[in-house]
Design a protein around this motif. Structure first.
Motif, mmCIF file in Angstrom:
data_model
loop_
_atom_site.group_PDB
_atom_site.id
_atom_site.type_symbol
_atom_site.label_atom_id
_atom_site.label_comp_id
_atom_site.label_asym_id
_atom_site.label_seq_id
_atom_site.Cartn_x
_atom_site.Cartn_y
_atom_site.Cartn_z
ATOM 1 N N THR A 70 -11.150 -6.836 7.042
ATOM 2 C CA THR A 70 -10.683 -5.491 6.416
ATOM 3 C C THR A 70 -9.901 -5.843 5.042
ATOM 4 O OG1 THR A 70 -8.452 -5.516 7.488
ATOM 5 C CG2 THR A 70 -10.245 -4.403 8.825
ATOM 6 N N LYS A 71 -9.757 -4.946 4.112
ATOM 7 C CA LYS A 71 -8.943 -5.018 3.081
ATOM 8 C C LYS A 71 -7.500 -5.444 3.108
ATOM 9 C CE LYS A 71 -12.045 -1.908 0.514
ATOM 10 N NZ LYS A 71 -12.214 -0.794 -0.484
ATOM 11 N N LEU A 72 -7.068 -5.742 2.015
ATOM 12 C CA LEU A 72 -5.569 -6.438 2.112
ATOM 13 C C LEU A 72 -4.380 -5.269 2.634
ATOM 14 C CD1 LEU A 72 -3.611 -8.641 1.565
ATOM 15 C CD2 LEU A 72 -3.683 -8.177 -0.877
ATOM 16 N N PHE A 73 -4.586 -3.952 2.187
ATOM 17 C CA PHE A 73 -3.777 -3.120 2.594
ATOM 18 C C PHE A 73 -4.187 -1.880 3.321
ATOM 19 C CE2 PHE A 73 -1.995 -4.965 -1.604
ATOM 20 C CZ PHE A 73 -1.035 -5.664 -1.089
ATOM 21 N N CYS A 74 -5.501 -1.922 3.704
ATOM 22 C CA CYS A 74 -5.905 -0.823 4.466
ATOM 23 C C CYS A 74 -6.928 -1.165 5.300
ATOM 24 C CB CYS A 74 -6.520 0.603 3.608
ATOM 25 S SG CYS A 74 -7.898 -0.216 2.621
ATOM 26 N N GLY A 75 -7.545 -0.496 6.258
ATOM 27 C CA GLY A 75 -8.501 -0.833 7.246
ATOM 28 C C GLY A 75 -9.942 -0.736 6.738
ATOM 29 N N CYS A 76 -10.271 -0.321 5.790
ATOM 30 C CA CYS A 76 -11.702 -0.350 5.000
ATOM 31 C C CYS A 76 -12.273 -1.488 5.224
ATOM 32 C CB CYS A 76 -11.571 0.096 3.588
ATOM 33 S SG CYS A 76 -11.160 1.706 3.242
ATOM 34 N N SER A 77 -13.504 -1.608 5.723
ATOM 35 C CA SER A 77 -14.236 -2.785 5.915
ATOM 36 C C SER A 77 -14.408 -3.425 4.434
ATOM 37 C CB SER A 77 -15.545 -2.586 6.511
ATOM 38 O OG SER A 77 -16.541 -3.508 6.369
ATOM 39 N N HIS B 156 -16.770 2.425 1.048
ATOM 40 C CA HIS B 156 -15.739 1.634 1.587
ATOM 41 C C HIS B 156 -14.473 1.847 1.054
ATOM 42 C CE1 HIS B 156 -18.305 -1.357 4.214
ATOM 43 N NE2 HIS B 156 -19.513 -0.480 3.551
ATOM 44 N N VAL B 157 -14.023 3.234 1.006
ATOM 45 C CA VAL B 157 -12.667 3.629 0.462
ATOM 46 C C VAL B 157 -12.194 4.576 1.298
ATOM 47 C CG1 VAL B 157 -13.240 3.088 -1.836
ATOM 48 C CG2 VAL B 157 -13.879 5.355 -0.691
ATOM 49 N N CYS B 158 -10.703 4.584 1.261
ATOM 50 C CA CYS B 158 -9.884 5.407 1.855
ATOM 51 C C CYS B 158 -8.797 5.877 0.872
ATOM 52 C CB CYS B 158 -9.352 4.619 3.141
ATOM 53 S SG CYS B 158 -8.043 3.449 2.871
ATOM 54 N N PRO B 159 -8.073 6.903 1.602
ATOM 55 C CA PRO B 159 -6.593 7.387 0.537
ATOM 56 C C PRO B 159 -5.871 6.056 0.092
ATOM 57 C CG PRO B 159 -6.765 8.757 2.318
ATOM 58 C CD PRO B 159 -7.900 7.589 2.775
ATOM 59 N N VAL B 160 -5.751 4.932 0.764
ATOM 60 C CA VAL B 160 -4.791 3.800 0.253
ATOM 61 C C VAL B 160 -5.769 3.026 -0.697
ATOM 62 C CG1 VAL B 160 -3.812 1.602 0.885
ATOM 63 C CG2 VAL B 160 -3.723 3.572 2.325
ATOM 64 N N CYS B 161 -6.930 2.722 -0.651
ATOM 65 C CA CYS B 161 -7.370 1.616 -1.689
ATOM 66 C C CYS B 161 -8.165 2.783 -2.773
ATOM 67 C CB CYS B 161 -8.547 1.102 -1.104
ATOM 68 S SG CYS B 161 -9.887 1.808 0.022
ATOM 69 N N LEU B 162 -8.134 4.238 -2.726
ATOM 70 C CA LEU B 162 -8.345 5.085 -3.950
ATOM 71 C C LEU B 162 -6.944 5.273 -4.540
ATOM 72 C CD1 LEU B 162 -11.060 7.621 -2.525
ATOM 73 C CD2 LEU B 162 -11.396 5.841 -4.216
HETATM 74 ZN ZN ZN Z 1 -9.136 1.669 1.974
#
Ligand code: ZN
Lengths: 128, 479
Positions: B17-24, B35-41
């Motif tokens: 997963t990414k450094l600061f969120c659970g996106c693959s 592969h994005v979520c509110p954190v990495c966006l």
């Molecule tokens: Zn994310």
């Protein structure tokens, strides 16, 4: 613009001098204004920041942004007066999550706040 | 003129997963922004949370690079405005990096060389930009944030390298080390990016950005050395600047100077607590690294230092070699076959060891070792299989291939029998009366010539010893 290549580099900190000196020298660009008006953001600072962000702002906005920045900074002055308990934050190190995949947003959801997506991408003005 | 080079290397850590969120992080074959979520966006109200595995991987690197891990390190915000950063800042490390003051020993231009590591820090990868409407003057930019938030480590060296070739060797050694540690996959597109600082002694230094391949580093630096030397020869002064490497043309071009005068306004990341990982770093176990493995290959398997360096210079190859049966590992022929033949043929095809079914090549080695095929035939089979893999992505089983090509060794039967070797020998004798006559007059070279003829007729599948025996016996019968 900081970067025209889109690769995750840091354009300063190049191994020839210690990063902290870079930090100080960049910080100094705000220094003359600071000395004149300690603790305050000046219109010159606001102009400088706008320039970095490539945002054009007019005279009126300049005044308005400057006073709003300063209002925000005043909150910190208030926060600074709060006495912190000695132990607070003591153990708050190493806050981790495990390396487990959680579902991402769908592409539609991800793009739902943007006005002009294209082929699944966000669309931004020309930057090169 | 002394050349002075320092490198800044960004590598993607191979976490799930990414450094600061659970996106693959497994985004390469997927559509943009999937592969994005509110954190990495960078959506308002979202909060980053540090991936434990990413820190562990970074600490493995720090340890392998002989770094000191300070008591406390922390993340910082680096502010700049560019569409590849959705938040308007990158979370990186600044004045409190994860690790400092290490070194990596490499094979330098003048023997063993210690390259000092200034620091190793963690940061998030920005998004990917696609410029639309012409390469020179794009109309607009498309942004994909699948890559945003992928964990990176940045490794900064002291200006200890003295030539483009040394820089390349450093990178190769670093790549091998990272792969031995199991934290990095060099095959993934875009998993490594390098910025290089280069100056000629007494002149200003130039930073070259945007180098994205191992070969590119040497090319970009070689170009810069020539450019700077020529400029100085013409009496020009080298100006301190940032240049971009254009891989396709093999040149560097000047970037606008504005980029150098950024004000990043770094400050400690308020959404994350600092790290205290020194004790953890001490507990972390790291596997055998390239130098130790090389030494073991030399001592335990009797492999020559040159071959040992090649065999351990890539983790996958070293693993392959270690997986071979003991009697094969200690044979010089095996070391030569893997280090020179196999790697040479791969190199010739611009293929990587990955994606190649190594079990097949192990079997081929065993078949060859058992004397079922000749050395020459083994190479032919190897080439055939590699061509198949290159062209179709898959290949035959070695035995199947050997059978189809008719390359199994043809054994000569006992005297007087009508086996293929004897038949070929009879044919060679009949076709070359002059050689036979020479042989009868005691010319030894004539026999070698006839052996060659028989080998050709049997497509190299006969054993030279057999051919010799059969020919001698036939010729003495003719007398
Ligand atoms: Zn994310």
């Amino acid at each position: 613009m900081a970067c025209t290549c889109g690769s995750g580099h840091s354009p300063d900190n190049n191994g020839y001098k210690k990063p902290y000196q870079d930090y100080l020298s960049s910080y100094r660009t705000l220094e003359p204004a600071r000395e004149a008006y300690p603790g305050m953001i000046t219109e010159r600072d606001t102009e400088h920041i706008a320039q970095l962000a490539d945002i054009a702002i007019d005279r009126e906005e300049l005044a308005s942004f400057t006073s709003r920045f300063n209002e925000i900074l005043e909150y910190f002055d208030i926060l600074d007066q709060v006495e912190m308990a000695e132990e607070s934050g003591e153990k708050a190190y190493n806050i981790f999550r495990e390396d487990e995949v959680v579902p991402s947003l769908s592409q539609e959801e991800a793009l739902s706040n943007t006005t002009a997506p294209e082929e699944g991408f966000f669309r931004a003005p020309r930057v090169m | 003129m002394t050349v002075i080079v320092g490198l800044e290397i960004h590598c993607q850590l191979d976490t799930a997963t990414k450094l600061f969120c659970g996106c693959s992080t497994d985004y390469r074959d997927d559509p943009p922004n999937s592969h994005v979520c509110p954190v990495c966006l960078g959506l308002p109200g979202s909060l980053p949370k540090i991936n434990r595995k990413a820190v562990e991987y970074a600490l493995r690197v720090a340890k392998a690079l002989n770094c000191e891990v300070p008591e406390e390190s922390e993340f910082a915000r680096k502010n700049y405005f560019y569409p590849d950063l959705d938040k308007g800042y990158q979370i990186t490390q600044y004045d409190k990096p994860l690790a400092v003051c290490g070194y990596l020993d490499i094979e330098g231009d003048e023997g063993e060389k210690r390259v000092r590591i200034t620091r190793v820090h963690m940061e998030e990868d920005p998004g990917r930009l696609v410029h639309k409407g012409g390469a020179d003057r794009p109309k607009y930019t498309l942004v994909d944030y699948n890559r945003a938030g992928i964990p990176l480590i940045e490794i900064v060296t002291e200006p200890d390298l003295r030539s483009p070739k040394e820089a390349r060797r450093f990178l190769n050694k670093l790549r091998a080390t990272l792969e031995y540690l199991g934290v990095f996959d060099s095959e993934k597109e875009g998993s490594l990016r390098v910025d290089a600082n280069i100056s000629l002694a007494g002149s200003e230094r130039v930073e070259v950005k945007n180098i994205t391949s191992y070969k590119g580093v040497e090319k970009a630096l070689t170009f810069e050395v020539t450019r700077q030397k020529n400029a100085i020869r013409r009496g020009q002064k080298i100006v301190r600047e940032t240049r971009h490497f254009v891989e396709a043309r093999g040149v560097t071009t000047s970037s606008r100077s504005k980029e150098m005068e950024q004000d990043y306004r770094y400050f400690p990341e308020p959404d994350l607590r600092p790290l205290r990982v020194r004790d953890w770093a001490e507990e972390i176990k790291i596997p055998e690294l390239p130098d130790a493995r090389k030494q073991r290959f030399i001592e335990d398997y009797g492999v020559s230092p040159t071959h040992a360096a090649t065999l351990t210079g890539d983790w996958q190859i070293a693993e392959f070699y270690d997986s071979l049966p003991a009697d094969l590992r200690v044979s010089t022929a095996t070391a030569t076959w893997v280090a020179d033949t196999l790697l040479g043929e791969l190199n010739y095809r611009d293929m990587s060891i990955r994606g190649v079914p190594l079990d097949h090549f192990k079997e081929l080695l065993l078949i060859r070792q058992a004397g079922e095929i000749t050395e020459k035939a083994a190479v032919e089979v190897l080439r055939t299989l590699l061509d198949q893999i290159r062209d179709t992505g898959t290949c035959e089983l070695p035995r199947q291939c050997i059978g189809r090509l008719g390359l199994f060794v043809i054994a000569a039967a006992e005297e007087g029998a009508d086996d293929p070797v004897t038949a070929a020998a009879r044919q060679a004798i009949a076709e070359n009366p002059q050689a036979v006559a020479d042989f009868c007059q005691g010319k030894k070279e004539a026999l070698n010539f006839l052996v060659g003829q028989v080998m050709r007729k049997t497509r190299g599948c006969a054993k030279p010893g057999d051919v010799n025996r059969v020919l001698t016996s036939l010729l003495s019968g003719d007398e």
